[in-house]
Design a protein around this motif. Structure first.
Motif, PDB file in Angstrom:
ATOM      1  N   ARG A   1      25.916   4.858   3.252  1.00 29.76           N
ATOM      2  CA  ARG A   1      25.805   4.063   4.485  1.00 29.76           C
ATOM      3  C   ARG A   1      25.860   4.971   5.706  1.00 29.76           C
TER       4      ARG A   1
ATOM      5  N   ARG B   1      32.491  -5.693  -1.127  1.00 26.83           N
ATOM      6  CA  ARG B   1      32.621  -4.238  -1.047  1.00 26.83           C
ATOM      7  C   ARG B   1      33.526  -3.865   0.125  1.00 26.83           C
TER       8      ARG B   1
ATOM      9  N   ASP C   1      27.945  -7.758  -2.300  1.00 20.73           N
ATOM     10  CA  ASP C   1      27.753  -7.487  -0.872  1.00 20.73           C
ATOM     11  C   ASP C   1      28.936  -7.969  -0.024  1.00 20.73           C
TER      12      ASP C   1
ATOM     13  N   LYS D   1      15.697 -13.949   6.188  1.00 19.71           N
ATOM     14  CA  LYS D   1      15.788 -12.928   7.239  1.00 19.71           C
ATOM     15  C   LYS D   1      14.512 -12.126   7.423  1.00 19.71           C
TER      16      LYS D   1
ATOM     17  N   ASP E   1      24.757  -5.669   7.977  1.00 27.09           N
ATOM     18  CA  ASP E   1      25.797  -5.158   8.883  1.00 27.09           C
ATOM     19  C   ASP E   1      25.202  -4.734  10.225  1.00 27.09           C
TER      20      ASP E   1
ATOM     21  N   SER F   1      15.317  -2.136   3.353  1.00 25.62           N
ATOM     22  CA  SER F   1      14.298  -1.273   2.735  1.00 25.62           C
ATOM     23  C   SER F   1      14.808   0.161   2.612  1.00 25.62           C
TER      24      SER F   1
ATOM     25  N   GLY G   1      16.091  -4.080  -5.980  1.00 25.48           N
ATOM     26  CA  GLY G   1      17.036  -4.796  -5.117  1.00 25.48           C
ATOM     27  C   GLY G   1      18.465  -4.700  -5.639  1.00 25.48           C
TER      28      GLY G   1
ATOM     29  N   TYR H   1      17.915   1.048   1.904  1.00 29.06           N
ATOM     30  CA  TYR H   1      18.746   1.086   0.694  1.00 29.06           C
ATOM     31  C   TYR H   1      17.866   0.986  -0.549  1.00 29.06           C
ATOM     32  N   ARG H   2      16.815   0.161  -0.470  1.00 30.72           N
ATOM     33  CA  ARG H   2      15.886   0.048  -1.585  1.00 30.72           C
ATOM     34  C   ARG H   2      15.172   1.382  -1.838  1.00 30.72           C
TER      35      ARG H   2
HETATM   36  O1  C5P Z   1      17.829  -7.217   2.322  1.00 26.88           O
HETATM   37  P1  C5P Z   1      17.495  -6.587   1.024  1.00 26.88           P
HETATM   38  O2  C5P Z   1      17.516  -7.526  -0.138  1.00 26.88           O
HETATM   39  O3  C5P Z   1      16.231  -5.797   1.074  1.00 26.88           O
HETATM   40  O4  C5P Z   1      18.667  -5.522   0.771  1.00 26.88           O
HETATM   41  C1  C5P Z   1      18.851  -4.915  -0.482  1.00 26.88           C
HETATM   42  C2  C5P Z   1      20.321  -4.544  -0.643  1.00 26.88           C
HETATM   43  O5  C5P Z   1      20.651  -3.532   0.314  1.00 26.88           O
HETATM   44  C3  C5P Z   1      21.296  -5.681  -0.355  1.00 26.88           C
HETATM   45  O6  C5P Z   1      21.624  -6.429  -1.510  1.00 26.88           O
HETATM   46  C4  C5P Z   1      22.509  -4.978   0.190  1.00 26.88           C
HETATM   47  O7  C5P Z   1      23.369  -4.592  -0.859  1.00 26.88           O
HETATM   48  C5  C5P Z   1      21.962  -3.722   0.806  1.00 26.88           C
HETATM   49  N1  C5P Z   1      21.935  -3.762   2.264  1.00 26.88           N
HETATM   50  C6  C5P Z   1      23.081  -3.404   2.939  1.00 26.88           C
HETATM   51  N2  C5P Z   1      23.092  -3.344   4.298  1.00 26.88           N
HETATM   52  C7  C5P Z   1      21.998  -3.674   4.992  1.00 26.88           C
HETATM   53  C8  C5P Z   1      20.823  -4.091   4.334  1.00 26.88           C
HETATM   54  C9  C5P Z   1      20.824  -4.134   2.960  1.00 26.88           C
HETATM   55  O8  C5P Z   1      24.097  -3.127   2.326  1.00 26.88           O
HETATM   56  N3  C5P Z   1      22.041  -3.594   6.320  1.00 26.88           N
END
Ligand code: C5P
Length: 222
Positions: free
Chosen positions: A108, A186, A183, A16, A130, A36, A95, A38-39
């Protein structure tokens, strides 16, 4: 909200990030790397000693995130409280912490408006889990990118090796499967394709092949 959005959701390692960046470049659209956020929330919490299950504190942190996304010599740079954290947020530890933090509804919710603010002319490519199901439900084109867990582990392994990080393939596969489980299972915004998403399995496709297919789908949408 008149600017068009292309949402690209799917599990980690499906390509992605790379695909979204290339499509955004090709179209001249903005790019939202929602993972990023969430990171960054997780990294900030770790730095401040906030427990990764302290929902109110994490939500407060998420809504007050002091982040700057900018480009430097064509490369995307992310700053947290004025510090360059571009590489730090990509580690497996961050991550995995991000996926814990992302399971909390208040976190969220706190990041929702910040994500929607990225929707600006001439358009947005939104990469996440999402984007099509929650954040941009009215997006005209929604893609769900997948690849087998083994292939995703292999890609992550290559990526890490290129970055000079030594990681075992089997432990990466375990981490990917654990993160997929978290993921998809949840209760809020689980990783599922939107009803109107087009699913694309990239296991046997190269990056240019995926970009071409998506461009073709987009041009058909007019
Ligand atoms: O895509 P990436 O690996 O950077 O996302 C890190 C974590 O953030 C994912 O494992 C997921 O749990 C969460 N995430 C999410 N919703 C998003 C993007 C990422 O829950 N739209």
């Amino acid at each position: 909200h008149s600017a068009p959005v292309l949402t690209i959701d799917g599990p980690g390692g499906a390509g992605k990030g790379t695909i979204s960046r290339l499509i955004a470049e090709r179209l001249g659209w903005h790019l939202l790397d929602s993972g990023s956020l969430y990171r960054l929330t997780a990294l900030s919490a770790i730095g401040k000693g906030i427990a990764l299950d302290d929902e109110p504190a994490l939500a407060a942190l998420a809504s007050a995130l002091d982040v700057v996304f900018r480009a430097e010599n064509g490369e995307a740079v992310v700053e947290l409280e004025g510090r360059d954290v571009t590489r730090e947020i990509r580690t497996e530890q961050v991550g995995n912490s991000a996926s814990l933090v992302a399971a909390l509804p208040a976190v969220r919710q706190a990041l929702l408006e910040r994500q929607r603010d990225f929707r600006q002319a001439p358009g947005l490519v939104a990469d996440g889990r999402d984007m099509g199901t929650v954040v941009f439900v009215d997006a005209p084109l929604k893609i769900f990118l997948t690849a087998s867990a083994e292939e995703r582990a292999r890609r992550r392994h290559l990526q890490l090796r290129e970055a000079g990080v030594d990681a075992s393939l089997s432990s990466l596969l375990k981490e990917i499967q654990a993160r997929d489980d978290r993921d998809t299972q949840r209760s809020v915004a689980p990783l599922v394709p939107a009803d109107d998403a087009i699913e694309l399995d990239t296991t046997r496709l190269s990056i240019p092949e995926v970009v071409d297919r998506l461009s073709e789908l987009l041009s058909r949408k007019g």
